[in-house]
Scaffold this motif. Structure first.
Motif, PDB file in Angstrom:
ATOM      1  N   LEU A 169       0.809  -1.221   0.000  1.00 33.08           N
ATOM      2  CA  LEU A 169       0.000   0.000   0.000  1.00 33.08           C
ATOM      3  C   LEU A 169       0.842   1.271   0.000  1.00 33.08           C
ATOM      4  CD1 LEU A 169      -2.940  -0.917   2.409  1.00 33.08           C
ATOM      5  CD2 LEU A 169      -2.735  -1.268  -0.070  1.00 33.08           C
ATOM      6  N   GLY A 170       2.118   1.172   0.332  1.00 35.39           N
ATOM      7  CA  GLY A 170       3.013   2.331   0.271  1.00 35.39           C
ATOM      8  C   GLY A 170       2.876   3.310   1.424  1.00 35.39           C
ATOM      9  N   LEU A 171       2.399   2.837   2.576  1.00 37.10           N
ATOM     10  CA  LEU A 171       2.272   3.733   3.724  1.00 37.10           C
ATOM     11  C   LEU A 171       3.630   3.989   4.355  1.00 37.10           C
ATOM     12  CD1 LEU A 171      -0.944   2.363   5.483  1.00 37.10           C
ATOM     13  CD2 LEU A 171      -0.719   3.927   3.543  1.00 37.10           C
ATOM     14  N   THR A 172       3.759   5.116   5.017  1.00 41.03           N
ATOM     15  CA  THR A 172       5.016   5.483   5.676  1.00 41.03           C
ATOM     16  C   THR A 172       5.114   4.785   7.025  1.00 41.03           C
ATOM     17  OG1 THR A 172       4.985   7.637   4.592  1.00 41.03           O
ATOM     18  CG2 THR A 172       6.400   7.413   6.530  1.00 41.03           C
ATOM     19  N   PHE A 173       6.076   3.878   7.153  1.00 39.33           N
ATOM     20  CA  PHE A 173       6.292   3.158   8.411  1.00 39.33           C
ATOM     21  C   PHE A 173       7.021   4.068   9.388  1.00 39.33           C
ATOM     22  CE2 PHE A 173       9.083   0.515  11.058  1.00 39.33           C
ATOM     23  CZ  PHE A 173       8.117  -0.239  11.725  1.00 39.33           C
ATOM     24  N   VAL A 174       6.543   4.080  10.635  1.00 38.81           N
ATOM     25  CA  VAL A 174       7.145   4.917  11.674  1.00 38.81           C
ATOM     26  C   VAL A 174       7.849   4.075  12.722  1.00 38.81           C
ATOM     27  CG1 VAL A 174       6.668   6.601  13.505  1.00 38.81           C
ATOM     28  CG2 VAL A 174       5.429   6.736  11.335  1.00 38.81           C
ATOM     29  N   THR A 214      -6.317   4.095  -9.119  1.00 40.51           N
ATOM     30  CA  THR A 214      -5.790   3.489  -7.896  1.00 40.51           C
ATOM     31  C   THR A 214      -6.141   2.010  -7.806  1.00 40.51           C
ATOM     32  OG1 THR A 214      -7.668   4.230  -6.562  1.00 40.51           O
ATOM     33  CG2 THR A 214      -5.739   5.661  -6.613  1.00 40.51           C
ATOM     34  N   VAL A 215      -7.312   1.635  -8.320  1.00 39.09           N
ATOM     35  CA  VAL A 215      -7.670   0.211  -8.359  1.00 39.09           C
ATOM     36  C   VAL A 215      -6.706  -0.527  -9.291  1.00 39.09           C
ATOM     37  CG1 VAL A 215      -9.426  -1.418  -9.187  1.00 39.09           C
ATOM     38  CG2 VAL A 215     -10.068   0.449  -7.640  1.00 39.09           C
ATOM     39  N   ALA A 216      -6.418   0.046 -10.443  1.00 35.83           N
ATOM     40  CA  ALA A 216      -5.478  -0.586 -11.382  1.00 35.83           C
ATOM     41  C   ALA A 216      -4.086  -0.718 -10.764  1.00 35.83           C
ATOM     42  CB  ALA A 216      -5.408   0.220 -12.678  1.00 35.83           C
ATOM     43  N   LYS A 254      -0.354  -4.812  -8.140  1.00 30.26           N
ATOM     44  CA  LYS A 254       0.465  -5.301  -7.023  1.00 30.26           C
ATOM     45  C   LYS A 254      -0.105  -6.591  -6.434  1.00 30.26           C
ATOM     46  CE  LYS A 254       2.186  -0.776  -5.652  1.00 30.26           C
ATOM     47  NZ  LYS A 254       2.353   0.168  -4.546  1.00 30.26           N
ATOM     48  N   GLY A 255      -1.103  -7.162  -7.116  1.00 26.36           N
ATOM     49  CA  GLY A 255      -1.649  -8.444  -6.690  1.00 26.36           C
ATOM     50  C   GLY A 255      -2.875  -8.378  -5.801  1.00 26.36           C
ATOM     51  N   ILE A 256      -3.398  -7.205  -5.542  1.00 19.35           N
ATOM     52  CA  ILE A 256      -4.590  -7.096  -4.707  1.00 19.35           C
ATOM     53  C   ILE A 256      -5.821  -7.446  -5.521  1.00 19.35           C
ATOM     54  CG2 ILE A 256      -6.098  -5.466  -3.482  1.00 19.35           C
ATOM     55  CD1 ILE A 256      -3.635  -4.148  -2.390  1.00 19.35           C
TER      56      ILE A 256
END
Length: 143
Positions: free
Chosen positions: A42-47, A92-94, A99-101
């Motif tokens: 998903l590309g979220l920023t890990f903290v 965003t769906v594409a 990415k396999g979702i």
């Protein structure tokens, strides 16, 4: 409904939670897998990662998302627990499909081939699951 927590220092106005940044929580029984999914897929920023939760920052306001470790297995909720509003749902769906979702299909309303549902006169929504089975969504709302 206004939630009254305490009076402001002047004692005249109630304190409202609308002035504070929310924190979101998503349960996981598999933190290692969840981290890969939320950070890489998903590309979220890990903290950070502590004994209680994986912490990410999400969106333009950098809202805190805590992917909370459960005590053993759990049953995911049968409804959407977290979602993102996007400008172009089909793009965003594409991207996520690439990415396999896999996007969820429902028999009780019509969806486009990519899984997007158009609510009458309202939003376009697509749902998918995280590795723990939590239902997440992407939605595009009219301006």
């Amino acid at each position: 409904m206004l939630l009254l927590l305490k009076s402001e220092p002047n004692g005249d106005q109630p304190m409202s939670l609308s002035h504070y940044t929310p924190i979101a929580f998503i349960p996981t029984a598999h933190a290692e897998t969840a981290r890969i999914f939320y950070e890489q897929t998903l590309g979220l920023t890990f903290v950070s990662d502590d004994q209680f939760a994986l912490v990410f920052r999400v969106g333009p306001t950098q809202t805190m998302l805590r992917v909370v470790r459960t005590q053993g297995e759990f049953t995911p909720a049968p409804f959407t627990i977290f979602g993102w509003e996007v400008d172009d749902i089909n793009a965003t769906v594409a991207e996520l499909a690439g990415k396999g979702i896999e996007f969820l299909r429902f028999s009780y309303f019509p969806q486009e081939p990519n899984g997007v549902w158009h609510a009458p006169g309202w939003a376009a929504v697509a749902w998918f699951k995280d590795p723990d089975g939590n239902t997440l969504s992407r939605s595009q709302h009219p301006a």
